[in-house]
Write an enzyme that holds these catalytic residues in place. Structure first.
Site, mmCIF file in Angstrom:
data_model
loop_
_atom_site.group_PDB
_atom_site.id
_atom_site.type_symbol
_atom_site.label_atom_id
_atom_site.label_comp_id
_atom_site.label_asym_id
_atom_site.label_seq_id
_atom_site.Cartn_x
_atom_site.Cartn_y
_atom_site.Cartn_z
ATOM 1 N N VAL A 484 0.872 -1.181 0.000
ATOM 2 C CA VAL A 484 0.000 0.000 0.000
ATOM 3 C C VAL A 484 0.905 1.226 0.000
ATOM 4 O O VAL A 484 1.862 1.294 0.765
ATOM 5 C CB VAL A 484 -0.935 0.048 1.230
ATOM 6 C CG1 VAL A 484 -2.040 1.076 0.991
ATOM 7 C CG2 VAL A 484 -1.538 -1.312 1.543
ATOM 8 N N SER A 485 0.602 2.207 -0.850
ATOM 9 C CA SER A 485 1.520 3.339 -1.022
ATOM 10 C C SER A 485 1.648 4.189 0.233
ATOM 11 O O SER A 485 2.758 4.557 0.634
ATOM 12 C CB SER A 485 1.084 4.208 -2.205
ATOM 13 O OG SER A 485 -0.213 4.746 -2.007
ATOM 14 N N ASP A 486 0.517 4.531 0.886
ATOM 15 C CA ASP A 486 0.650 5.407 2.053
ATOM 16 C C ASP A 486 1.278 4.676 3.231
ATOM 17 O O ASP A 486 2.041 5.266 3.999
ATOM 18 C CB ASP A 486 -0.682 6.065 2.432
ATOM 19 C CG ASP A 486 -1.833 5.099 2.572
ATOM 20 O OD1 ASP A 486 -1.643 3.890 2.386
ATOM 21 O OD2 ASP A 486 -2.957 5.559 2.873
ATOM 22 N N CYS A 487 1.004 3.374 3.381
ATOM 23 C CA CYS A 487 1.666 2.594 4.430
ATOM 24 C C CYS A 487 3.171 2.535 4.166
ATOM 25 O O CYS A 487 3.983 2.612 5.100
ATOM 26 C CB CYS A 487 1.094 1.179 4.489
ATOM 27 S SG CYS A 487 -0.675 1.113 4.821
ATOM 28 N N GLU A 490 4.678 5.977 5.089
ATOM 29 C CA GLU A 490 4.814 6.178 6.536
ATOM 30 C C GLU A 490 5.931 5.299 7.101
ATOM 31 O O GLU A 490 6.692 5.730 7.974
ATOM 32 C CB GLU A 490 3.490 5.886 7.250
ATOM 33 C CG GLU A 490 2.284 6.703 6.773
ATOM 34 C CD GLU A 490 2.443 8.205 6.912
ATOM 35 O OE1 GLU A 490 3.346 8.653 7.638
ATOM 36 O OE2 GLU A 490 1.659 8.943 6.276
#
Length: 760
Positions: A484-487, A490
């Site tokens: 997942v890109s946002d995971c 972060e």
């Protein structure tokens, strides 16, 4: 007494892990565990929730918190502070509040470094699991008497006053969830005229008053057909031939959003088989209870397009109904008759099953999420009731079970990495001494490093419609396997910051090659318009959304770009570029420029950004302002920053905070929350304004927000649970109980660091 166990796999021969089960969360009932005082504490929490269930519908997720704080002998030793009316927030008040929050947050950390938490809320997650186990004969094997008690508690506690159940715990009653939960109660042994507060009679009345289950949405029709409570001819076709379409077709599977693909993969297998579970005496009784006319007299062909208005968020366009009708009237009769049933249908079923096995193996039988998990598990049982695949699925059911004061829920899947990434950043922002936060950072760093995906999916993954995953982070743990890109953004941010700190305190830094792998994943997910998709590259034709087969979700057919993924990825790559200026320099610079342009282009006229994964414009605006600020945009040089600030200042409430109703998400229009502010949303807005340097213009709104947060802190250092703040697919809410603990802490930390404060 219930007990949460961390990173344990037991000796189950059907269970395996890529990293020794780091991040795994499982609950067990231990009759020997717990003192009378601990048992009393849990029972009091249940009673308090039940008493207030119509005021605050999300739980406080207290059972594991009680357990951890008890096991660690946690005592909040720092006295509480309050800022009085007319008083200013001082540096000491902010510091005291911050330290109290940090004390609690570090005490809540698991030994493997993550922060456990529920992630539930939708009320259609658990019933299909019960249905599947009922069909396969394993209901009593998987769920003992203690599990059943907690399932019933959850269903009873979240029944609406009108007798129905909503799509999610804060939602109005829907046919889909009312029917599913009613059937679930009956399968767990509750009689048709029984249940707490007359649960079954009230639910049945709601169902019959709203047209009976003939008006259930398409996913409900599928499950009722599987159970033998519907005829498959009452459902729109889901042909498994979809999986053998040529690549040039618009509906080729690789062009679909991964969750849409993964749901309809096992559904199409079960549809193609026309599988129906055993017709037990209970099923025959339910046929009499759920319909307003005799089951044998229902004209199934006429109910295919029926949907209760309470469930209808996305009405099917005419072109879609014409497509279903064509498949129903012409294609299906052909494919189910000789010779096509042997030449085409059987091949399609085998290819579909091959895809199911591939996805199961590459997620260690967790699958991509709970809806898919149950369907894939059932498909494996239908293929071979005594097979190893079904047994491997059963071994991973505990990964989805969560228990809190409001009973047993099925998780969407874990949020371990997601919550851990934010918790670590909040601790880093606190600027507290490493003597105080070093041990927590070291454990968090360990978890993040262990949770990075080390390889791409197995074999020729592109032929199985999969994207690269090596170097990414998932939403939950490494075993889950789905990038997942946002995971990833972060996780990358955390590793970069921690790499600058003493390794003897925070652990060895991550190898640069693994950081490069993360960057590669992020770069691969940017679209031509500059935005970042979440799981796989976007790019399929937008008109395909006209074929969205669900009635209660929007934008589920193809992958899209998201503000949050874009903003987070800008922040991560700006930080990476500073620390590794020679690595893919031009690509990263272009990425940042295009991504910032995407954020500017997707701003709403009122200055906000739509949040896809949190409620809603407050959430999206926080991510957008953070991304723009990281890209070098300022209030002075960027109109989007100015408009974003204006939106937040205009939407600030009288009590100094922010509050936005979940209704903003389906309406796609800002809807203020009635009553007091929401502290999680207040924290998002406060940090957004700090990103935009509001303290250099007028710090008053920041002081007002910080004062509200400080005065809202509870005795133990936590913050009260309020309204639900997570969302997916525009119309369904998700409960993230760790948000109330992490975000106010983080916001106060940023406030104390960046806003000049008076010393007392």
């Amino acid at each position: 007494m219930w007990r949460l166990k961390i990173a344990e796999g037991g000796n189950d021969p059907y269970l395996y892990s890529t990293n020794n089960f780091v991040g795994r969360q499982t609950w067990e009932f231990d009759s020997e565990y717990g003192t009378p005082e601990a048992i009393k504490e849990v029972e009091e929490a249940r009673q308090i929730f039940y008493k207030n269930r119509f005021q605050v519908k999300p739980c406080g997720d207290l059972l594991w918190r009680f357990q951890f704080l008890r096991e660690k002998n946690f005592k909040q030793t720092i006295p509480q502070v309050k800022v009085g009316d007319g008083e200013e927030v001082t540096y000491e008040a902010a510091s005291t509040t911050l330290k109290r929050s940090v004390n609690l947050l570090t005490a809540l950390q698991a030994d493997d470094g993550h922060w456990p938490a529920e992630i539930a809320g939708p009320q259609f997650f658990l019933p299909p699991l019960v249905f599947c186990l009922y069909i396969t004969g394993h209901l009593n094997v998987v769920f003992n008497v203690h599990h059943r008690e907690e399932i019933l508690r959850s269903i009873y506690y979240h029944q609406n006053e009108d007798g129905g159940w909503g799509l999610h715990i804060e939602g109005h009653s829907t046919m889909f969830c009312t029917a599913l939960n009613y059937i679930c109660l009956r399968m767990l042994g509750v009689g048709p005229d029984e249940g707490d507060d007359n649960a079954c009679p009230r639910a049945r009345k709601w169902i019959l008053d709203h047209g009976s289950v003939t008006h259930i949405p398409s996913w409900g029709k599928t499950w009722l057909s599987i159970l033998g409570l519907f005829d498959w001819s009452g459902s729109n076709p889901m042909p498994p031939e979809f999986w053998i379409l040529p690549t040039f077709m618009p509906m080729y599977p690789a062009k679909m959003w991964c969750y849409c693909r993964m749901v309809y993969m096992p559904m199409s297998y079960l549809y193609g088989k026309r599988f129906v579970g055993p017709i037990t005496p209970l099923i025959k009784q339910l046929r009499e209870e759920l319909f307003s006319e005799p089951f044998e007299e229902i004209k199934w062909k006429k109910v295919r397009h029926l949907c209760a208005p309470e469930d209808l968020y996305y009405p099917h366009p005419l072109i879609q109904d014409l497509m279903w009708d064509s498949l129903y009237l012409f294609t299906e009769p052909l494919l189910t008759r000789w010779p096509f049933n042997n030449l085409i249908r059987q091949k399609a079923l085998q290819v579909t099953m091959d895809h199911i096995h591939y996805e199961d193996e590459n997620s260690r039988y967790i699958t991509i999420g709970c809806v898919e998990k149950v369907l894939c598990m059932l498909a494996c049982w239908v293929e071979d009731p005594n097979g190893v695949c079904y047994k491997k699925h059963l071994a991973r059911v505990p990964d989805y079970i969560w228990i809190a004061e409001d009973g047993l829920k099925m998780q969407s899947f874990g949020s371990q990495q997601w919550d851990c990434g934010f918790a670590v950043q909040a601790l880093l922002a606190s600027n507290m001494s490493l003597d105080e936060i070093g041990p927590a950072l070291k454990k968090g760093h360990f978890f993040i490093k262990e949770s990075q995906v080390k390889d791409n999916p197995s074999g020729d993954f592109k032929s199985m419609h999969r994207h690269i995953s090596k170097g990414s982070w998932t939403f939950s743990d490494q075993d889950h396997g789905w990038q997942v890109s946002d995971c990833t953004a972060e996780g990358l941010k955390c590793c970069l910051i921690l790499s600058t700190m003493p390794p003897e305190i925070v652990g060895e830094k991550m190898d640069p090659e693994r950081l490069y792998d993360s960057v590669n994943v992020l770069l691969s997910l940017q679209s031509e318009n500059g935005g970042l998709s979440a799981w796989e590259p976007a790019g399929a034709q937008a008109w395909l959304e006209l074929l969205n087969p669900t009635e209660f979700f929007a934008d589920i057919v193809i992958e899209h770009e998201y503000v949050e993924c874009t903003g987070a990825s800008i922040q991560a790559l700006v930080l990476f570029k500073k620390m590794y200026p020679g690595h893919r320099k031009k690509e990263i610079e272009n990425f940042i420029a295009k991504a910032a342009k995407y954020l500017e282009d997707t701003q709403y006229p009122n200055g906000s950004w739509y949040g896809n994964w949190g409620v809603c414009f407050t959430y999206g605006t926080w991510f957008a302002l953070g991304g723009l600020a990281a890209a070098g945009k300022t209030y002075a040089n960027c109109a989007a920053m100015r408009k974003g600030v204006e939106f937040l200042l205009k939407s600030q409430k009288e009590d100094g905070g922010w509050g936005e109703s979940y209704v903003s998400c389906p309406k796609k229009d800002f809807v203020p929350l009635e009553g007091p502010s929401n502290l999680t949303q207040t924290a998002w807005a406060l940090m957004g304004l700090i990103y935009a340097r509001q303290m250099e213009r007028d710090p008053t709104p920041l002081h007002q927000a910080a004062k509200l947060l400080i005065n809202s802190q509870l005795e133990n250092g936590d913050f009260p649970q309020q309204e639900i703040t997570g969302v997916f697919m525009k119309n369904c809410m998700l409960h993230y109980p760790m948000y109330r603990t992490i975000y106010p802490l983080w916001a106060i930390a940023e406030y104390r660091t960046h806003v000049p404060l008076r010393l007392s």
